[in-house]
Design a protein around this motif. Sequence first.
Motif, mmCIF file in Angstrom:
data_model
loop_
_atom_site.group_PDB
_atom_site.id
_atom_site.type_symbol
_atom_site.label_atom_id
_atom_site.label_comp_id
_atom_site.label_asym_id
_atom_site.label_seq_id
_atom_site.Cartn_x
_atom_site.Cartn_y
_atom_site.Cartn_z
ATOM 1 N N ASP A 176 0.748 -1.644 0.049
ATOM 2 C CA ASP A 176 -0.231 0.148 -0.003
ATOM 3 C C ASP A 176 0.999 0.903 0.106
ATOM 4 N N TYR A 177 1.376 1.581 -1.556
ATOM 5 C CA TYR A 177 2.377 2.913 -1.496
ATOM 6 C C TYR A 177 1.246 4.311 -0.885
ATOM 7 N N LEU A 178 0.517 4.455 -1.209
ATOM 8 C CA LEU A 178 0.035 5.130 -1.660
ATOM 9 C C LEU A 178 -0.357 5.918 -0.242
ATOM 10 N N ALA A 179 -0.488 4.759 1.002
ATOM 11 C CA ALA A 179 -0.906 5.431 2.057
ATOM 12 C C ALA A 179 0.313 5.634 3.122
ATOM 13 N N ASN A 180 1.833 5.218 2.672
ATOM 14 C CA ASN A 180 2.629 5.262 2.992
ATOM 15 C C ASN A 180 3.476 6.222 3.521
ATOM 16 N N MET A 181 3.828 7.509 4.717
ATOM 17 C CA MET A 181 4.497 8.332 4.434
ATOM 18 C C MET A 181 5.399 9.176 4.075
ATOM 19 N N ARG A 182 5.978 7.854 3.898
ATOM 20 C CA ARG A 182 7.170 7.862 3.030
ATOM 21 C C ARG A 182 7.657 7.900 2.150
ATOM 22 N N ASP A 183 6.474 6.987 0.961
ATOM 23 C CA ASP A 183 6.713 7.397 -0.269
ATOM 24 C C ASP A 183 5.382 7.639 -0.760
ATOM 25 N N CYS A 184 5.028 8.498 0.121
ATOM 26 C CA CYS A 184 4.062 9.936 -0.975
ATOM 27 C C CYS A 184 3.811 10.454 0.567
ATOM 28 N N HIS A 185 4.609 11.880 0.887
ATOM 29 C CA HIS A 185 5.005 12.198 1.604
ATOM 30 C C HIS A 185 3.498 12.981 2.031
ATOM 31 N N ARG A 186 3.477 13.894 0.422
ATOM 32 C CA ARG A 186 2.419 14.731 0.037
ATOM 33 C C ARG A 186 1.456 15.013 0.533
#
Length: 852
Positions: A711-721
């Motif tokens: 779940d990369y869209l919910a990952n702060m490191r991958d999608c912090h904005r």
Amino acid sequence: MAALEGLEFGKSDFVLLDEVNIEQFMENLKLRFEKGRIYTFIGEGVVSVNPYKQMDIYGKEDIDAYRGRELYENPPHLYAVADAAYKAMKRRAKDTCIVVSGESGAGKTEASKYIMEYIAAITNPSQRAEVESVKKVLLKSNCVLEAFGNAKTNRNDNSSRFGKYMAINLNFNGDPIGGNINNYLLEKVRTIHKAVLSALNVIGFSEEEIHSIYRILGTILILGNLQFETDSESVRVVGMGDVSHIAELTSTEPDNVTKSLLYRTVATGGGEVIEKGHSKKEACFGRDAFTKALYERLFGWIVGRINAVIEVKDYNPVLHGKNTVIGVLDIYGFEIFDNNSFEQFCINYCNEKLQQLFIQLILCQEQDEYQREGIIWQHIDYFNNQIIVDLVEQPHQGIISVLDEACLSVGKVTDTVCLESMDAKLGQHPHYTSRKLTPSDKTMEFHRDFRIRHYAGDVTYSIEGFLDKNKDPLFQDFKRLIYNSSNPVLKEMWPDGQLSITEVTKRPLTAATLFKNSIVALVEKLGCKVGAAWFHTCDSNSWPNQPAPRNMDNVYLMWGTSCTFDCVSVTITSLSSPFPPPSLPLSPSLHQVWRGALARMRCQRMRSIFAIMGCYKRYKVKVHLWEVERRFANVRNMADYGKSVEWPTPPAALTQFHSITQQLHRRWRAWQIVKNIPPSDMGEVRAKVAALGALNGERKDWGCGRPWERDYLANMRDCHRSSSNFILLSQELRNKDEYNQVIFSGFCRKMNRFNKSTDRALLITDKHIYKLDPEKQFKVLKRLPLELMTGLSVTAGIDQMVALHTSSQDDVLLYIQRGELCPDQDRIGELVGTLIDHFTRLVATVKGCWVG
């Protein structure tokens, strides 16, 4: 000998020709036919030419002339073959079989009847009543089976559209005490002739059964004329009087008949039962399938009733002696028409199987025996038609497999699509072609014709109608309709009608597969018979207009003693026969003694050889096992659990055992490694294993060595904005669509057919596939149920391109973006592995994954 017949009639045995070539063969055949001699020996077999008229050569005097005589003591006749097979069975107390082969219209059925009449005439000299009863039923059964199984074709006014293998059980005296009939029905629409009523009575059919037969035939005739009409909303039967008549004949209710003709009962996945109305085309299709099924069930029931009458009853081998069987096989001959369809395809496949059996049992064994006995002869390089048999029946690759796959496919699959699939799979086969594969061949039509190079000649088939004839589907409603009939005879024919709609889940086998299975069983049955005698028939239409008739490309030459039934086949192209001349009737005893002495000496030598070989093999096995034990004694304490240990080369006797042992060691190693993995990591391990198997080494780097976040869209490191906005949307969708798990999410670029791309986001849950707009707070642009997904395609390169395939043909082409967590990550392997793992565990069916 038969050679004493007189030179004015030509050579009465083809092995006596000065030169064996097609010209002399046909010239001799024509001369004998013009002189009124329709039979010619070919060693221990007989070649027959159909005279298309009655001939006075089958009377009691003719039977007496051949009874108990040796093969060459009289002029050629099918009685000579029948008597030789009968004597061989009595002398050796083993089952035998007479195979009647030849093309359509050659007279095979008539020949088989004369053979049956001869066997009946020479048995039971004491006129025992019970034996006479069995003989009478066996002979009368021909009339009944021909009435229901023969029809007019453009080659033959009374062509057999079914194959028949009749096994006659005989006691130790050689008298018939019972029998059994196997039928191979090809077509399912017939009408009855008048003499059948008398035969049915003789066989033992009751009045009620005979009446039921005529009621079924009446039903078939009415169904054949039944018409449908339609308006804008529904379909109805034209003329309800026919429906009432059908109901009366089948002892059912008119409303139920109408319902079965116009509706189909379907069970949904949730167990709900609904009625689906037919279109006019579907109603006609169902009517035709019902009509054919009625006839097929009737024919099978009649054969079963005859078998019940003639089966061996109360036979005790201790009291009555050994029970042997002599079989007579009369089966459809090779057919080449102007328009060849599914029926000719099945018929010619059957003839290929019989030719294969002949090659295996006769040609291979005979030449091997000559070599073993040290006889000098010229080796014959004959054509082995195994390649043609494989073309038709090979699993996953043959024509029958392609037909079945097309019939089982979801959606509209036409005959043309099936032909394209055959061209794709079989285009390189040397015995298959089509107009698409050979565009310059104008004898075939595009999108319609394909050609098979059979052993007996090239045959062009029209694909039109193949799928409908192969499916031959019968709606369960018709089965339940007849099973619920108040007529017990009809009810007995349809036992599968007792199943409710929710119980019927397994798709029935196709017509081609059922036919293949029956022919395979027939060949196995013939293969276990000793000394099969072959009676080869020819059509007088094959010559003299054609210099080389299609069914005469290979001629069966059979010679030897009547006790051993040694058989040989040569192709009629060589200038002279390389085989030794046939044995004379005076030589069997001497020949048998000499062969017996050779066999005993050979047996003694082989026993000594095998004893030495056995000791040596056992020693080699022990040495190998000792070496394996030495090398792997300490693997439990090794870091790689023995992966680096080299296996010793096994002896030939242990090759399979060695392979199994290696597999067991690999599984043990895997368990030693897996058992130390925390349960929380098992989901990722399963997904990586699934990706490894699906990608099969096609992609060099697929993310195996890194953690999979999913779940990369919910990952702060991958999608912090944007992760916070996505988390809110994800929660809303979870509440709305009630999904349990996010399988994969990430940024992507959507590609359309004009090669335009747009920034999008992809979310796959256990319920849906979502296409989102990241520029508009992850607005849902598209929602597809996950159950519609049928597979995905990826490339073998390092790009992140993926195509998601759906059963609704609404495929999606995406380019997965790598994200900010690690710009050079490959996430294709993660997407493939997580999806396959999900479907494997949830649906127990791995969806397709193509790499290329």
